[in-house]
Design an enzyme around this catalytic site. Structure first.
Site, PDB file in Angstrom:
ATOM      1  N   VAL A  26       0.871  -1.174   0.000  1.00 61.51           N
ATOM      2  CA  VAL A  26       0.000   0.000   0.000  1.00 61.51           C
ATOM      3  C   VAL A  26       0.905   1.220   0.000  1.00 61.51           C
ATOM      4  O   VAL A  26       1.788   1.353   0.847  1.00 61.51           O
ATOM      5  CB  VAL A  26      -0.918   0.018   1.237  1.00 61.51           C
ATOM      6  CG1 VAL A  26      -1.798   1.269   1.217  1.00 61.51           C
ATOM      7  CG2 VAL A  26      -1.792  -1.236   1.263  1.00 61.51           C
ATOM      8  N   SER A  27       0.679   2.112  -0.934  1.00 56.84           N
ATOM      9  CA  SER A  27       1.564   3.263  -1.097  1.00 56.84           C
ATOM     10  C   SER A  27       1.513   4.200   0.087  1.00 56.84           C
ATOM     11  O   SER A  27       0.524   4.276   0.817  1.00 56.84           O
ATOM     12  CB  SER A  27       1.163   4.060  -2.349  1.00 56.84           C
ATOM     13  OG  SER A  27       1.212   3.288  -3.494  1.00 56.84           O
ATOM     14  N   ALA A  28       2.593   4.955   0.259  1.00 59.08           N
ATOM     15  CA  ALA A  28       2.594   6.055   1.216  1.00 59.08           C
ATOM     16  C   ALA A  28       1.520   7.062   0.829  1.00 59.08           C
ATOM     17  O   ALA A  28       1.254   7.303  -0.354  1.00 59.08           O
ATOM     18  CB  ALA A  28       3.964   6.726   1.237  1.00 59.08           C
TER      19      ALA A  28
END
Length: 430
Positions: free
Chosen positions: A96-98
């Site tokens: 999950v991206s920043a």
């Protein structure tokens, strides 16, 4: 393909995620407080600039798309990516991206209600944000090469009310997405070495393509629009991503330099590997050479464009990684993993205190018989960046195979890719 990561994997402490579903309303209230704080931080940092992206970040509960062991403060960290899957070697292949890069890429995509959007690299959370922005009359297609990733994304999206608004499919997007498109926007959430022809075929004539483009080992997330037969950049952002899998995968080459104790310094080349790296045998047993540039920078000031400058203008450029036990490992904090090979030596970016304790001076450290030569090559480009690049923003263009390359500006530098060429134009640099 994956959802994406920030510059490097964050160490996630194995704490139980707390949500209203698990332990009650008070924790849901806490999640809401963290969500509000995250939005305010992203607005203050100019990562969120539009009401639509702000509303999406306020509407979607990030923690519901995280693994159960992830704590709320991690889920709502500005620059914390969360790994959701690793391969058999422990390498992150889905995450999950920043929050900051998700927000920035959504802004780069210029999304509007009613749009049809393709997300390449699935995970669930980013697709939920997109669905909030394009609304009930829009549609989101999210694809990934890994069926386990798409199954997880489908389950999470359905559980959070996005069934029918997001179509999730397991497919290698390098070959296109059957029976879908054209898309008003395509958002790629994996590190792409090139722009696949299928993406351009599936992109509407006035559409926006946003992708993390790898350029000689250094990545920039670039927003592109069409300009005749090629693409021109509309925005850029510093970020790093896990690399693409499947047909679009590009393997780097890694060379090991053993020290006298059997530990290694690794030189990683994206392309243009120097002809005879055998000249570096035994290089770590030689005396180190230091050369300083005179170029300084204050503490807490970004110099990410120096890395980009090296990637474009420094032949023999490479990235470094070091084993614990090497001399370089003992000196972490005084150097950065960007280097160059010249003859029988390699050099890497180093810093030493300067500016009366308020900053540092850039320089180069080198090992090998040609250490002076290698260090001088690196320092020359530090000085060129200091003169021509540090106060300017570069622009990019992408020229697919078959486009008219005679239209490329004389001040642009060209980097050849598989399906075309990428150019960079840096004001004042010719």
């Amino acid at each position: 393909m994956t959802d994406s990561t920030a510059e490097s994997d964050s160490a996630i402490q194995p704490r139980k995620r707390v949500t209203a579903e698990h332990v009650g309303t008070s924790n849901a209230d806490h999640a809401g407080e963290l969500r509000t704080a995250l939005v305010e931080t992203l607005r203050a940092d100019r990562k969120i600039t539009s009401p639509a992206v702000e509303a999406a970040f306020r509407a979607v509960a990030r923690e519901r798309f995280m693994p159960d062991e992830v704590a709320l403060d991690v889920a709502y960290g500005v620059d914390r990516s969360v790994v959701t899957k690793r391969d058999e070697h422990g390498v992150a292949i889905s995450s999950v991206s920043a929050a900051y890069i998700q927000a920035r890429m959504l802004e780069q995509a210029e999304l509007q209600p009613g749009m049809t959007v393709l997300e390449i690299g699935s995970g669930g959370l980013n697709a939920a944000y997109i669905a909030e922005i394009v609304g009930e009359k829009g549609h989101v297609v999210s694809v990934d090469i890994d069926p386990e990733v798409t199954e997880r994304a489908t389950r999470l999206l359905d559980a959070n009310g996005y069934a029918g608004r997001v179509t999730v499919t397991a497919v290698d997007a390098a070959h296109g997405v059957p029976d879908e498109g054209p898309f008003d926007a395509i958002i790629v959430t994996v590190g792409a070495w090139d722009i696949e022809p299928s993406w351009l075929n599936d992109l509407a004539d006035d559409g926006v393509l946003v992708l993390p483009l790898i350029m000689n080992g250094v990545t920039r997330t670039i927003g592109f629009r069409r300009d005749g037969d090629h693409l021109v950049s509309t925005s850029t952002e510093v970020a790093g991503f896990v690399p693409m899998q499947g047909a679009g995968q590009h393997a780097e080459r890694v060379f090991l330099l053993p020290d006298p104790n059997g530990n290694n310094v690794k030189l990683r080349f994206d392309s243009d590997v120097p002809a005879d790296l055998g000249n570096l045998d035994g290089v770590l047993a030689t005396e180190r050479t230091d050369v300083w540039s005179g170029a300084t920078i204050k503490h807490q000031t970004s110099f990410a464009d120096l890395h980009l400058w090296f990637a474009w203008y420094l032949p023999g450029f490479c990235l470094l990684a070091v084993d614990d036990g090497t001399d370089l490992a003992a000196e972490r904090g005084s150097w950065f993993p960007f280097g160059v090979v010249r003859g029988s030596a390699f050099a890497y970016l180093a810093v030493r205190p300067a500016l009366g304790g308020a900053g540092v001076e850039f320089g180069a450290r080198a090992y090998g018989r040609d250490g002076e030569l290698a260090a001088a090559a690196l320092v020359e480009q530090i000085q060129a960046w200091d003169r021509d690049g540090r106060h300017a923003e570069p622009s990019f263009a992408y020229w697919p195979t078959g486009s008219d390359h005679s239209s490329i500006s004389a001040d642009a530098t060209v980097m050849t890719k598989t399906h075309g060429a990428i150019t960079i134009s840096w004001p004042a640099h010719g």
